[in-house]
Design a protein around this motif. Structure first.
Motif, PDB file in Angstrom:
ATOM      1  N   ASN A 147       0.810  -1.222   0.000  1.00 47.66           N
ATOM      2  CA  ASN A 147       0.000   0.000   0.000  1.00 47.66           C
ATOM      3  C   ASN A 147       0.839   1.266   0.000  1.00 47.66           C
ATOM      4  OD1 ASN A 147      -2.009  -1.994   1.917  1.00 47.66           O
ATOM      5  ND2 ASN A 147      -2.833  -0.979   0.101  1.00 47.66           N
ATOM      6  N   ARG A 148       0.549   2.104  -0.966  1.00 47.76           N
ATOM      7  CA  ARG A 148       1.298   3.349  -1.161  1.00 47.76           C
ATOM      8  C   ARG A 148       0.349   4.413  -1.685  1.00 47.76           C
ATOM      9  NH1 ARG A 148       5.777   4.095  -6.084  1.00 47.76           N
ATOM     10  NH2 ARG A 148       5.042   6.184  -6.574  1.00 47.76           N
ATOM     11  N   HIS A 178       5.227   6.805  -0.165  1.00 48.59           N
ATOM     12  CA  HIS A 178       5.006   6.232   1.167  1.00 48.59           C
ATOM     13  C   HIS A 178       3.602   5.697   1.378  1.00 48.59           C
ATOM     14  CE1 HIS A 178       9.007   7.000   2.645  1.00 48.59           C
ATOM     15  NE2 HIS A 178       8.980   8.104   1.919  1.00 48.59           N
ATOM     16  N   CYS A 179       3.427   5.151   2.568  1.00 47.54           N
ATOM     17  CA  CYS A 179       2.204   4.387   2.818  1.00 47.54           C
ATOM     18  C   CYS A 179       0.952   5.233   2.978  1.00 47.54           C
ATOM     19  CB  CYS A 179       2.390   3.543   4.085  1.00 47.54           C
ATOM     20  SG  CYS A 179       0.911   2.617   4.532  1.00 47.54           S
ATOM     21  N   ASP A 180      -0.083   4.903   2.285  1.00 46.60           N
ATOM     22  CA  ASP A 180      -1.458   5.077   2.733  1.00 46.60           C
ATOM     23  C   ASP A 180      -2.283   4.043   1.965  1.00 46.60           C
ATOM     24  OD1 ASP A 180      -2.600   6.295   0.388  1.00 46.60           O
ATOM     25  OD2 ASP A 180      -2.148   8.318   1.108  1.00 46.60           O
ATOM     26  N   HIS A 181      -3.573   4.055   2.192  1.00 43.83           N
ATOM     27  CA  HIS A 181      -4.396   2.982   1.610  1.00 43.83           C
ATOM     28  C   HIS A 181      -5.221   3.445   0.425  1.00 43.83           C
ATOM     29  CE1 HIS A 181      -4.174   1.075   5.891  1.00 43.83           C
ATOM     30  NE2 HIS A 181      -3.130   0.736   5.153  1.00 43.83           N
ATOM     31  N   ASP A 200       1.302  -2.656   4.383  1.00 41.77           N
ATOM     32  CA  ASP A 200       1.650  -1.241   4.369  1.00 41.77           C
ATOM     33  C   ASP A 200       3.043  -1.008   3.784  1.00 41.77           C
ATOM     34  OD1 ASP A 200      -0.767  -0.605   5.426  1.00 41.77           O
ATOM     35  OD2 ASP A 200      -0.043  -0.147   7.448  1.00 41.77           O
ATOM     36  N   GLY A 201       3.075  -0.103   2.796  1.00 41.81           N
ATOM     37  CA  GLY A 201       4.333   0.228   2.143  1.00 41.81           C
ATOM     38  C   GLY A 201       5.366   0.720   3.135  1.00 41.81           C
ATOM     39  N   THR A 241       6.520  -3.532   4.342  1.00 42.95           N
ATOM     40  CA  THR A 241       7.289  -4.091   3.216  1.00 42.95           C
ATOM     41  C   THR A 241       8.794  -4.055   3.458  1.00 42.95           C
ATOM     42  OG1 THR A 241       7.376  -1.933   2.084  1.00 42.95           O
ATOM     43  CG2 THR A 241       5.571  -3.427   1.478  1.00 42.95           C
ATOM     44  N   GLY A 266       2.143   8.745   3.934  1.00 48.01           N
ATOM     45  CA  GLY A 266       3.210   8.282   4.820  1.00 48.01           C
ATOM     46  C   GLY A 266       3.455   9.174   6.016  1.00 48.01           C
TER      47      GLY A 266
END
Lengths: 87, 304, 386
Positions: free
Chosen positions: C107-108, C117-120, C167-168, C172, C356
Motif C-alpha cells: 500500500n502506497r 510512502h504508505c497510505d491505503h 503497508d508500504g 514491506t 506516509g
C-alpha cells in the motif's frame, strides 16, 4: 459455475442465431455453370457455402446475409443475386 | 478441416474480418487458442450466451490482447514443463488497427520483445469501426472519418498512417508480413509461417470495411485486391531479417504487372470522394508522393 | 521451523517460493519491488518451477495473470499505488471472469503529488473491483495472509481474485522476526491448482470474456456478489485450517482489550499494531479503551463489525485514505454496518497518515481523548498541519 461467470461453456452456439433474416438480396447458384473452384467458400464471411466431398452443393440460407461477395468472386458468373422473394 | 469460427456471428454483411480469420485459421491443423481485442470482431462473435468460436477463445480488454495471449502462452510453457499438458498448441491474437496501432501497441511491443511464441494478426480496416468509424493511427491521409471528417476547411485526415509492420520488424522478430484476403494462397502461406515461427510473429492484413470505407459490401475482396494493386497495401514478408516481396506486389516490382493508379483507389471509396474535387489536388499529390516514397523504400529493403 | 529476520516483501516472496505458482508476472514499483526481485533470484537459481514474466506495464502484468489463470495456471503478481491504478480496468475483468489470481499490494499513496510512502488510497480505490482484500499488520501476517490468499481465491465456492495488502515501507521494508512454515506444509496446505474449464483444454473449448448485454450482465454481477458473500465463511474456514498447521489463529477482525471498553478505535494494517500500545498505555492510566483490527475489508464483515462496536460510548474509525467530498471509505462501511444492525454507538472518523505521514502512539491517544471529552468531530484529520 456454468453461467455464473462471463464464460461461454458451449462452443459454436452462434449457429443458433439465424442471420439469414438480415438478407435483402439472395444468391442463387446455377450448378450448370459451377466448376467447384470453391472461391465462393473461401470468400464467404458467413460459412454459408455448403461443400460436400469437394463440391459446392448450395447456399446455407439460414445464415447467408446476402452480401454478394460469392456472386462477385465467382469466375463463371454461376451465382446471381436476386431480390429476396423474387426468385 | 473443422470450422473454427462458425456462422451466426453478427458482423456486417460483406465484412472482411471473418474471411481473414478463416484463412488464418486454415493455416494450421494444430489446436489453437485465440485471444481477441475489444472491437467489432470480439463483440460480433461472442454475444453471451452464444459464441461463434469452436476453439478456446479469450477476450479481456482493448489494449491487452498481446498481454493476454502472453499470459496464456506462459501458462502453456509452465504447465508443459511440469508435465501437466501434452498437446502441441498454437496461439493467435486478433486485434483491429485501433487495438494494434494505437491502444495496444505497448502490450504488443512488450510481448514480442519477451519472445512469446504466438502470432498476432492485425485486422486492419484503417479506423475504429466498432465505435462508428473514428480515425486511428492506421487511417490513411485524406480519409474522412467521424473524428476527422472532410469539411470545407480540412479534407479528412491530415496525417499519414504509421508504418506499423516496419515498427514491428524493428523488434527483429522471426517473422512479420503484410497480406490481403483476396490473395488467399499468399495469406495462408504467411499465416502458416507465422504459426510455425520459433517465436513471435506478426501479420498485418488489409481488412476492407464496407461501412467505414463506404463501398458496396459485395466488393470487399475487390477492394482488398485494389489496395494491393495500387501499391497502397504492398504484400511482403520480413523473415529472419530478410525482406521479400510477394504476390501482385512482387509482380509489379518485377515489371510483370502495372501498378494501378492511385485514382482507382480513391474513386472506389466514399471515404476519399471529397479528394476528387480540384481544390484538394495537393492532398492527392501528397498521398501519391508518400505512396511512391514508401514503395521505393520497400524495394530498397528487398534488395539489401 | 526456526524464526527468521526478514522484511514483508521478502516474506511474501518466500511464501511464493514455497507455493511455486505456475506463472508470476512482474513489474517493478516501490515499495513492492523487493518481492519480484527476491522471487527472480529464486527463479534464477532454479528454486521454483514458475514461468516468470517481466511485463512492460502493470496493465499488461494483470492481463498476463488473467490470461495465465484462464489458461489453467496458478498465477500471482504484486504491485502498489500507481501500478494498481494502472491495472484498474483489468482488476474488474479478473474478478468478472472469476479467476483466482493472487496479488500482493504494497500500500502506497496515489499520485499526485507523487509520493512513495504508505497510505491505503490505492487499494481502497479498488474496493469495488470485485477483489477480496486482506490487510496485514506485520511481516508475519503478510506471509501468512499470502499463503491463505491462494486457498481463499481458489475455493470452489469463491473463485475470486485476492489482494494481499501490506503497508508500504512500514511492513514491506521493516525487518522483523517471523516464523515461516516448512515448504511441505505450505505445499500441502495450498494443494494442487484446480482450474475450471481452462483455455488449454483444447478438446473442450470455452469462450472467456464474451460480450454481455443487459439480459445477462446483471446476473453475472449478482453471482460475483454471492461469491463474495461466500468468501466470509471461506476466510474463516481457511484461517481455522491455517491455525492448525501454524498455531497462528486469525479472524475477520480482532479485538484488543475490548471486553469492557467504553471507547474503541478500529483500524487496518500496521496502525492496528500501534493501537495495541496506545490501548496498553491508556489502560494503565485507567482509561477504558480497546482497539479493533479489521483484517478483511472485502467482503466487509458487516455483522461482525456491528457486533463488536455495539454499546460503546464512542467508536473511532481510522482511515488511511480519503474519499474527497465524503470521508474515509472504512468509516462509510463501518457506519453502514452499525446502522444496518441498529447499533447507536456514536462514530467518528479519523483521517490519518496520508502519504506516509508518521503517526505515533502519542498522536493516536488523541483519538480516545477526543471521544472522552466530547471534542471528536464527525470527521477529523489527525496530524494535518493547518
Amino acid at each position: 459455475m456454468s453461467t455464473a461467470e462471463d464464460v461461454i461453456v458451449e462452443p459454436g452456439t452462434a449457429r443458433k442465431y439465424h442471420t439469414g433474416s438480415w438478407r435483402s438480396k439472395k444468391p442463387v447458384v446455377d450448378k450448370e455453370k459451377c466448376i467447384n473452384c470453391l472461391f465462393c467458400w473461401m470468400f464467404c464471411p458467413d460459412n454459408s457455402i455448403i461443400v460436400e466431398g469437394g463440391e459446392m452443393k448450395g447456399i446455407k440460407y439460414t445464415h447467408c446475409k446476402g452480401c454478394g461477395i460469392c456472386s462477385r468472386q465467382c469466375p463463371k458468373d454461376a451465382i446471381t443475386m436476386v431480390e429476396e422473394g423474387e426468385e | 478441416m473443422p470450422v473454427r469460427l462458425t456462422e451466426g456471428h453478427r458482423l456486417c454483411a460483406g465484412c472482411a474480418e471473418p474471411i481473414v480469420a478463416k484463412q488464418v485459421l486454415l493455416a494450421t491443423d494444430k489446436p489453437v487458442v485465440v485471444a481477441n481485442a475489444t472491437g467489432c470482431f470480439e463483440v460480433s462473435t461472442s454475444g453471451f450466451p452464444q459464441s461463434a468460436w469452436e476453439v478456446p477463445w479469450i477476450h479481456t480488454a482493448f489494449a491487452t490482447t498481446a498481454a493476454t495471449i502472453s499470459g496464456v502462452e506462459s501458462a502453456y510453457v509452465s504447465l508443459k514443463r511440469k508435465g501437466k499438458i501434452s498437446e502441441d498448441i498454437r496461439f493467435v491474437a486478433f486485434g483491429g488497427d485501433g487495438a494494434t496501432y494505437d491502444i495496444g501497441l505497448q502490450a504488443l511491443s512488450g510481448a514480442i520483445e519477451r519472445g512469446h511464441r504466438f502470432m498476432y494478426v492485425c485486422l486492419n480496416n484503417e479506423a475504429y469501426m466498432n465505435t462508428g468509424i473514428q480515425r486511428s493511427g492506421a487511417t490513411q491521409r485524406g480519409a474522412s472519418t467521424t473524428t476527422c471528417p472532410s469539411g470545407t476547411c480540412i479534407p479528412g485526415k491530415k496525417e499519414i498512417p504509421k508504418d506499423l509492420t516496419k515498427i514491428i520488424a524493428a523488434h527483429k522478430l522471426p517473422y512479420a508480413a503484410q497480406a490481403s484476403p483476396h490473395n488467399w494462397k499468399d495469406l495462408i502461406a504467411k499465416a502458416a509461417k507465422g504459426f510455425e515461427a520459433n517465436g513471435p510473429s506478426f501479420l498485418n492484413i488489409i481488412t476492407p470495411c464496407p461501412r467505414g470505407w463506404r463501398y458496396d459490401g459485395a466488393n470487399t475482396i475487390e477492394m482488398a485486391k485494389l489496395a494491393v494493386e495500387t501499391g497502397m497495401w504492398p504484400l511482403y514478408e520480413y523473415e529472419n531479417g530478410k525482406w521479400t516481396l510477394t504476390g501482385e506486389t512482387k509482380r509489379i516490382a518485377e515489371g510483370k504487372m502495372e501498378r494501378r493508379p492511385l485514382a482507382d483507389w480513391l474513386k472506389a471509396q466514399g471515404r476519399f470522394k471529397h479528394l476528387l474535387a480540384p481544390e484538394w489536388k495537393d492532398v492527392v499529390d501528397d498521398i501519391q508522393n508518400n505512396l511512391d516514397a514508401s514503395w521505393d523504400e520497400l524495394l530498397r529493403l528487398t534488395k539489401l | 521451523m526456526k524464526r527468521l529476520a526478514m522484511n514483508g516483501d521478502q516474506a511474501v516472496a518466500l511464501s511464493w517460493k514455497q507455493i511455486d505458482p505456475d506463472v508470476v508476472s512482474s513489474y517493478p514499483i516501490t515499495p513492492q519491488t523487493i518481492i519480484v526481485e527476491t522471487f527472480a533470484e529464486y527463479v534464477a537459481n532454479g528454486e521454483v518451477g514458475t514461468e516468470y514474466i517481466c511485463s512492460e506495464s502493470e496493465h499488461s502484468s494483470m492481463s498476463m495473470c488473467i490470461g495465465a489463470s484462464a489458461a489453467g495456471a496458478r498465477s500471482a503478481t504484486a504491485t502498489a499505488s500507481a501500478g494498481l491504478a494502472y491495472m484498474w480496468e483489468m482488476l474488474y475483468i479478473a474478478a468478472s471472469m472469476r479467476l483466482p489470481v493472487v496479488m500482493t499490494v504494497a500500500n502506497r499513496a496515489l499520485s499526485g503529488p507523487i509520493n512513495i510512502h504508505c497510505d491505503h488510497s490505492d487499494a481502497m480505490g479498488a474496493r469495488d473491483s470485485g477483489w477480496i482484500q486482506i490487510y496485514a499488520e506485520n511481516v508475519q501476517e503478510a506471509y501468512d495472509n499470502s499463503i491463505m490468499s491462494f486457498r481463499i481465491a481458489e475455493d470452489m465456492g469463491v473463485r475470486l481474485p485476492v489482494m494481499n495488502c501490506l503497508d508500504g515501507f512500514i511492513v514491506t521494508h521493516a525487518i522483523e522476526s517471523m516464523e515461516p512454515l516448512d515448504d511441505d506444509a505450505v505445499k500441502k496446505f495450498v494443494g494442487d491448482f484446480k482450474p475450471i474449464h481452462p483455455l488449454l483444454d483444447v478438446k473442450s473449448p470455452h469462450s472467456f470474456g464474451p460480450f454481455d448485454m443487459p439480459e445477462y450482465y446483471f446476473e453475472h454481477k449478482y453471482a460475483q456478489q454471492k461469491a463474495m458473500e461466500n468468501a466470509l465463511d471461506v476466510v474463516r474456514k481457511v484461517s481455522d485450517e491455517y491455525a492448525q498447521i501454524s498455531g497462528r489463529k486469525y479472524d475477520l477482525l480482532e479485538c484488543y482489550r475490548c471486553e469492557d471498553a467504553e471507547y474503541v478505535a478500529l483500524s487496518i494494517g500496521s496502525t492496528a499494531g500501534t493501537m495495541k500500545q496506545v490501548v496498553d498505555d491508556l489502560r494503565a492510566e485507567g482509561h477504558k479503551v480497546g482497539s479493533i483490527k479489521l483484517r478483511l475489508f472485502r467482503p466487509f464483515p458487516f455483522q461482525d463489525v456491528a457486533k463488536v462496536l455495539d454499546g460503546r460510548k464512542g467508536v473511532a474509525v481510522l482511515d488511511r485514505a480519503l474519499s474527497f467530498g465524503a470521508a474515509g471509505p472504512l468509516f462509510a462501511d463501518v457506519c453502514s454496518a452499525m446502522f444496518g444492525n441498529s447499533s447507536s454507538s456514536p462514530a467518528f472518523n479519523y483521517i490519518y497518515g496520508l502519504g506516509g505521514r508518521d503517526v505515533g502512539v502519542e498522536d493516536l491517544k488523541k483519538v480516545y481523548f477526543d471521544m472522552e471529552d466530547g471534542t471528536a468531530k464527525a470527521v477529523n484529520y489527525l496530524g494535518v498541519k493547518l
